[in-house]
Design a protein around this motif. Structure first.
Motif, PDB file in Angstrom:
ATOM      1  N   GLN A   1      -0.941   7.641   1.977  1.00  0.00           N
ATOM      2  CA  GLN A   1      -0.867   6.868   0.367  1.00  0.00           C
ATOM      3  C   GLN A   1      -1.480   5.634   0.794  1.00  0.00           C
ATOM      4  N   ARG A   2      -1.444   5.031   1.959  1.00  0.00           N
ATOM      5  CA  ARG A   2      -1.950   3.427   2.101  1.00  0.00           C
ATOM      6  C   ARG A   2      -3.450   3.398   1.723  1.00  0.00           C
TER       7      ARG A   2
ATOM      8  N   LEU B   1      -5.246   4.575  -0.579  1.00  0.00           N
ATOM      9  CA  LEU B   1      -5.520   4.256  -1.969  1.00  0.00           C
ATOM     10  C   LEU B   1      -5.788   2.904  -2.613  1.00  0.00           C
ATOM     11  N   LEU B   2      -4.641   1.989  -2.046  1.00  0.00           N
ATOM     12  CA  LEU B   2      -4.916   0.639  -2.324  1.00  0.00           C
ATOM     13  C   LEU B   2      -5.692  -0.149  -1.367  1.00  0.00           C
TER      14      LEU B   2
ATOM     15  N   ASP C   1      -0.905   7.486   9.146  1.00  0.00           N
ATOM     16  CA  ASP C   1      -0.293   7.596   8.045  1.00  0.00           C
ATOM     17  C   ASP C   1       0.025   9.064   7.403  1.00  0.00           C
TER      18      ASP C   1
ATOM     19  N   SER D   1       0.872  -1.202  -0.147  1.00  0.00           N
ATOM     20  CA  SER D   1      -0.042  -0.101   0.101  1.00  0.00           C
ATOM     21  C   SER D   1       0.957   1.348  -0.166  1.00  0.00           C
TER      22      SER D   1
ATOM     23  N   PHE E   1       2.418   1.490  -3.841  1.00  0.00           N
ATOM     24  CA  PHE E   1       1.263   1.610  -4.931  1.00  0.00           C
ATOM     25  C   PHE E   1       1.188   2.995  -5.521  1.00  0.00           C
ATOM     26  N   VAL E   2       1.284   4.000  -4.836  1.00  0.00           N
ATOM     27  CA  VAL E   2       0.969   5.258  -5.383  1.00  0.00           C
ATOM     28  C   VAL E   2       2.351   5.593  -6.256  1.00  0.00           C
TER      29      VAL E   2
END
Lengths: 81, 278
Positions: B190-191, B193-194, B186, A36, A39-40
């Motif tokens: 970013q985390r 999104l996935l 966080d 995660s 991924f970006v």
């Protein structure tokens, strides 16, 4: 596999020191080769290499699951006519 | 005891909690789970290896010893708190979930089969606010954990998800299953999104409260704790179903109006939940 996808493969391998190769159909997400946090960064890399803008509000995870899927979705040569 | 987030359970509440816990433990044992017990405290260094302090520093609680060299001569009456200067370095932590201890206890193992483990954990989460039995600093969590190949973990979550749904339906508790994200600390966001595209956590919501969850860890704990398949030598996949037991008490009391009615309904639904296999 296009040069671009080969670059993506090398980028992923560079972040996963314990692996030497990635099969084109290996699930990148379930295997956590892409997690995660990365991924970006993967999206940004695909965007840079493909020259296509990726709309984060309209993403399909299946387009990122394997190197093949990335290749098909973002780097496939489109022939016209 | 009057600290926020700390609550004693009276006889009726404690009894219902035990019935719930035995029910969920029984579901695990039904599915072949080893029913184990874990220490409450875990070494900080081990939790750090699981990225716990990167992901959840905002929830973390530590257990420290007094440095008797520095404390020895001081008066001990009326103590409200200990100044950090009289504490030894914190080597032990209080976990926020029950299953961390399971993976740590299985460090280095080679699994010849897909397995399940169930544990009751005393868990601790520092929160910005606490609210009755709904949000506690110190609470109990029953977990049923699957370790093995990906198909085993997927089947585990599907089977126990169905079992939880059937139990809630038998109790007459309206619920929803919602995709959720772990409350990561966080910095970049970013985390999310996935996690949004490929959810790894689903929660059973009753009265706006997550009382149980289904969690996919992929091969993260297998890798970090070197738990591998004996046949393929690959890190195992793991996943768990988790029950926040005090939260179950809260929604059951609210729904049934008193502890006796809640206990009677739970016992009836619990009995019916066995014998059907999973």
């Amino acid at each position: 596999m296009s040069d671009n996808v080969a670059q993506i493969k090398q980028w992923i391998i560079g972040r996963n020191k314990e692996i030497q190769d990635i099969a084109p159909d290996q699930d990148l997400i379930d295997s956590r080769l892409v997690d995660s946090l990365s991924f970006v960064e993967l999206l940004i890399l695909i965007q840079q290499l493909s020259g296509k803008t990726i709309d984060q509000s309209d993403l399909d995870i299946e387009s990122f699951r394997t190197l093949d899927a990335i290749d098909n979705r973002y780097f496939a040569v489109t022939t016209v006519g | 005891m009057s600290a926020p987030g700390l609550q004693a359970l009276a006889t009726d509440e404690a009894r219902l909690l035990r019935v719930l816990d035995r029910t969920f433990e029984g579901w695990g044992v039904d599915g072949g789970a080893e029913s184990m017990m874990m220490p409450v405290l875990l070494p900080v260094a081990d939790l750090a290896r699981l990225d716990f302090y990167d992901n959840f520093p905002h929830q973390a609680m530590l257990a420290v010893q007094l440095d008797l060299q520095k404390w020895d001569s001081r008066p001990t009456t009326g103590v409200q708190s200990f100044d950090p200067s009289v504490l030894e370095p914190a080597l032990l932590g209080l976990p926020s979930a029950a299953c961390f201890a399971v993976y740590l206890s299985m460090q280095g193992e080679r699994l010849t089969d897909n397995i399940r483990v169930t544990v009751l954990g005393n868990c601790f989460r520092r929160e910005e606010r606490y609210e009755g039995l709904r949000r506690l600093l110190s609470f109990r969590m029953r977990e049923i954990v699957a370790l093995g190949d990906k198909e085993h973990v997927d089947a585990h979550l599907a089977e126990y998800g169905n079992r939880i749904s059937a139990f809630l339906t038998a109790l007459g508790l309206p619920f929803e299953i919602q995709a959720a994200t772990d409350p990561f600390y966080d910095r970049g966001g970013q985390r999310a999104l996935l996690q949004k595209l490929s959810p790894v956590k689903q929660e059973f919501i009753v009265e706006d409260l997550a009382i149980a969850s289904m969690n996919i860890h992929r091969n993260f704990f297998g890798e970090r704790c070197d738990i591998r398949s004996a046949t393929t030598n690959s890190p195992v996949f793991t996943g768990c179903v988790a029950f926040g037991l005090e939260r179950w008490l809260s929604v059951l009391y609210s729904h049934f109006g008193d502890w006796a009615s809640a206990a009677a309904m739970v016992e009836k639904a619990a009995l019916a939940s066995f014998g059907k296999g999973i």
